[in-house]
Design an enzyme around this catalytic site. Structure first.
Site, mmCIF file in Angstrom:
data_model
loop_
_atom_site.group_PDB
_atom_site.id
_atom_site.type_symbol
_atom_site.label_atom_id
_atom_site.label_comp_id
_atom_site.label_asym_id
_atom_site.label_seq_id
_atom_site.Cartn_x
_atom_site.Cartn_y
_atom_site.Cartn_z
ATOM 1 N N ASP A 1 0.872 -1.118 -0.022
ATOM 2 C CA ASP A 1 -0.078 0.235 0.057
ATOM 3 C C ASP A 1 0.768 1.002 -0.173
ATOM 4 O O ASP A 1 1.886 1.174 0.638
ATOM 5 C CB ASP A 1 -0.832 0.196 1.317
ATOM 6 N N ASN B 1 -11.749 7.116 5.521
ATOM 7 C CA ASN B 1 -11.288 5.561 5.480
ATOM 8 C C ASN B 1 -12.166 4.756 6.653
ATOM 9 O O ASN B 1 -11.970 3.960 6.814
ATOM 10 C CB ASN B 1 -10.093 5.413 5.618
ATOM 11 N N ASP C 1 -9.217 -1.515 -5.647
ATOM 12 C CA ASP C 1 -10.376 -0.836 -5.882
ATOM 13 C C ASP C 1 -10.398 -0.715 -7.151
ATOM 14 O O ASP C 1 -11.157 0.574 -7.592
ATOM 15 C CB ASP C 1 -10.759 0.078 -4.812
ATOM 16 N N ASN C 2 -9.547 -0.912 -8.124
ATOM 17 C CA ASN C 2 -9.827 -0.450 -9.553
ATOM 18 C C ASN C 2 -9.159 -1.490 -10.522
ATOM 19 O O ASN C 2 -8.595 -2.828 -10.040
ATOM 20 C CB ASN C 2 -8.722 0.763 -9.546
ATOM 21 N N CYS D 1 -20.592 21.341 -8.424
ATOM 22 C CA CYS D 1 -20.902 19.957 -7.855
ATOM 23 C C CYS D 1 -19.927 19.613 -6.761
ATOM 24 O O CYS D 1 -19.605 20.705 -5.896
ATOM 25 C CB CYS D 1 -20.719 18.959 -9.125
ATOM 26 N N GLN E 1 -14.525 4.799 8.179
ATOM 27 C CA GLN E 1 -15.906 4.050 8.448
ATOM 28 C C GLN E 1 -15.932 2.509 8.019
ATOM 29 O O GLN E 1 -16.809 1.622 8.265
ATOM 30 C CB GLN E 1 -16.907 4.929 7.547
ATOM 31 N N ARG E 2 -14.772 2.134 7.427
ATOM 32 C CA ARG E 2 -14.830 0.702 7.160
ATOM 33 C C ARG E 2 -13.551 0.078 7.043
ATOM 34 O O ARG E 2 -13.075 -1.104 7.306
ATOM 35 C CB ARG E 2 -15.172 0.357 5.678
ATOM 36 N N CYS F 1 -15.687 2.727 -5.167
ATOM 37 C CA CYS F 1 -16.351 3.301 -3.987
ATOM 38 C C CYS F 1 -16.059 4.710 -3.561
ATOM 39 O O CYS F 1 -17.122 5.148 -2.987
ATOM 40 C CB CYS F 1 -15.460 2.287 -2.813
#
Lengths: 485, 156
Positions: A164, A172, A232-233, A443, A174-175, A290
């Site tokens: 990593d 991050n 995640d990709n 946005c 939250q999980r 995500c």
């Protein structure tokens, strides 16, 4: 005293001499004297237990000491003793690597720690030793990597590698349960190492602070038995898959999105790989990440624990792994579905005639341009910064701010007086906007609003500005009282 | 640390690849013969050896002590010395395995040729680290043929 003939590869340790005189009445004594004279020989002749290595052959005259009295074989002064190599090697398989590796013993502490494993027939002492000897590499220390690494460490997997290069962010927590609130801002690997060491100090945690690339993947994977993909990709996912196939290492795969997850075991000898299922990546941008689409915090827990379970089953050789099976988890309905997967004989990596035999450029393969730096120059004709916007509003200028985010985002924060029209509704609702008014599109970070601005200009709207950096920049520059997400 | 280099002649390159393809799907093995003046090591001949493993020749090779001695003799007949060994990895990358590491000798150059589906592909060279912890990858350099002895010089 007898003469010992030294083979070519060991001569650098004997001052280049091809024969050395040593004293002793048995082979054992003679070799002990030899290694006293030439210390450097020891590591190459003897293993960690002080036994002669299997590929070191000692001959007295022309007899192998294995067929005489081994190291007790007596030696006379006119005997010639030769050390003769046998040369061995071979291609790796994950199983070989595990079986060749020494079975480690458990310490007293470990017997206590793993007692609930030791009394299970599927694990037992042998299984626990297999776990201790095993080496598992986690790609990513994020949502999936957290439960994977924590449960594998708790279970006693001897060596855990983690790749990593990120730092811990509030979003991050939250999980990603490897990391805690005090870790925000620290490298993820640092907090992961602390957490895992605290959980089980018997586990050797090996960290690699780098992005996984086609250049380093094979070397990083090489020492490991099993790779756990927590990426995640798509580029990294294909990279992990292909590297696993090339090296013949199983890939315990998992992925998550909102309330849904997928898991399987890819790239085993007998089973299919990720490319058998998805030969081509989806068009870039079609499948949201995500970060873009969100994920339920417990979902990586659910899927990561499935990945960890599969890794442990592979190590133990127990049960039926998710090989050739694709598990789809719908946490909202709490339903688990299973698809049968077959190895595709035409698969470009694991098929019978593979066309991909080395790692490729996965960014390109997935249609993603290499990350070009964002243009630094603000186009003053079409862009407006939050500070400028504030100044103009304060001067009482008539500007209409159009927020193109989703309603649930609008609930979190907003620029006072803005109108909400989600991007997807713009084509059917744009005529609610006055073509002569000066519009400021906004946005979260400025990307979606740029699309909306583009669209409006194409419809003939002349005064359309895009708020650079979106609401996030607005909060930074103008209104820090609002929450960010 | 400086990268170790090993020069092999074109003929040696061709001969190792041919040997790997010939024994596919089994592993081939053999000795590297040449000269090392302490600065450059040049392999200009190979001695193909029988793979005598009893553990399944698709994944293993073994050169017995007697064959090792034979190779050493051949090396001196050729006027060179033993510089190392080569073997093939059928349908596996040209990277050393744990098994290779566990059985490696210091000093020697280990050439590995990957043979995928019967076709020789990547060729790499490796040297055991002093502490036996892993291999260092060396640089394989292709030199021109020397006239002294065409390779392969010896047949099994």
């Amino acid at each position: 005293m007898a003469k010992i003939l030294i083979p070519t590869p060991l001569r650098p340790y004997t001052d280049k001499r091809d024969a050395v005189d040593a004293s002793g009445t048995t082979i054992g004594e003679l070799l002990a004297d030899l290694t006293r004279q030439h210390e450097g020989l020891k590591a190459h002749l003897y293993n960690d237990q002080g036994k002669l290595r299997s590929f070191v052959n000692v001959y007295v005259n022309d007899e192998d000491i294995r067929y005489l009295q081994k190291e007790q074989t007596p030696v006379k002064s006119d005997d010639t003793v030769s050390i003769i190599p046998s040369v061995a090697g071979g291609a790796p398989t994950a199983e070989d690597v595990r079986s060749v590796r020494r079975q480690p013993d458990l310490t007293g502490d470990e017997y206590k720690r793993y007692s609930r494993h030791l009394i299970m027939p599927e694990v037992g002492l042998d299984g626990q030793k297999k776990l201790k000897a095993a080496k598992v590499l986690c790609i990513g220390a994020g949502g999936l990597g957290s439960p994977v690494a924590m449960y594998l460490a708790a279970a006693g997997v001897g060596t855990l590698g983690i790749v990593d290069f990120d730092t811990v962010d509030f979003s991050n927590l939250q999980r990603q349960i490897l990391h805690g609130t005090p870790d925000v801002g620290r490298p993820k690997l640092a907090s992961a190492k602390d957490r895992l060491n605290a959980l089980n100090p018997n586990v050797h945690v090996e960290t690699y602070e780098t992005a996984l690339t086609s250049e380093n993947a094979l070397q990083l994977f090489e020492p490991y038995d099993i790779i756990v993909d927590g990426t995640d990709n798509f580029p990294t996912r294909y990279l992990v898959n292909d590297a696993c196939v090339i090296l013949g290492k199983p890939n315990a795969y998992g992925s998550i999105f909102r309330f849904e997850g997928q898991a399987s075991v890819f790239a085993t000898k007998e089973g299919p790989c990720y490319r058998c299922l998805y030969p081509e990546p989806p068009p870039p941008g079609l499948v949201p990440s995500c970060a873009e689409g969100g994920v339920l915090g417990v979902l990586p827990g659910l899927l990561g624990v499935i990945q960890a379970t599969e890794a442990i089953k592979l190590i133990l050789g127990a049960g039926e792994p998710l090989i050739g099976r694709f598990l789809i988890v719908d946490a909202l309905r709490m339903k688990f579905r299973e698809l049968k997967l077959r190895k595709d004989p035409d698969c470009p990596v694991c098929g019978t005639h593979p066309t991909v035999t080395k790692l490729i450029d996965y960014e390109q393969f997935c249609g993603i341009r290499p990350a070009a730096p964002e243009p630094a120059i603000v186009n003053t004709a079409t862009d407006i910064t939050p500070t400028e916007l504030k100044q103009r509003l304060d001067r009482g200028e008539q500007l209409q701010i159009v927020d193109v985010r989703e309603p649930h985002e609008y609930q979190i924060n907003r620029i006072p007086g803005s109108t909400l029209i989600p991007l997807g509704d713009i084509p059917k609702r744009y005529n609610e906007l006055d073509p002569d008014a000066e519009l400021v599109m906004q946005c979260k970070s400025g990307k979606r609003s740029a699309q909306a601005a583009e669209f409006l200009r194409a419809q003939g709207y002349k005064h359309v500005l895009n708020l650079t950096g979106g609401i996030l920049a607005w909060i930074d520059q103008v209104d820090p009282s609002q929450p960010k997400y | 640390m400086t990268e170790r280099r090993l020069t092999i002649t074109r003929a040696v390159d061709t001969a190792i690849r041919a040997h790997g393809q010939e024994t596919y799907p089994h592993e081939c093995c053999g000795a590297l013969v040449g000269k090392n003046d302490g600065v450059t090591a040049v392999v200009d001949a190979i001695v193909p050896l029988p793979n005598t493993t009893e553990e399944g020749p698709r994944r293993r090779f073994l050169v017995r002590p007697l064959d090792y001695r034979q190779a050493e003799k051949q090396a001196s007949v050729l006027g060179g010395e033993l510089l190392g060994f080569y073997h093939s990895h059928p349908d596996h990358p040209a990277r050393p395995s744990q098994y290779d590491l566990d059985h490696a000798w210091p000093t020697f150059a280990y050439i590995i040729v990957a043979v995928a589906e019967g076709t020789a592909r990547d060729m790499t060279v490796w040297f055991l680290k002093e502490d036996r912890s892993s291999f260092d990858e060396g640089r394989l350099h292709h030199g021109e043929n020397t006239d002294s002895h065409p390779a392969p010089a010896v047949h099994r």
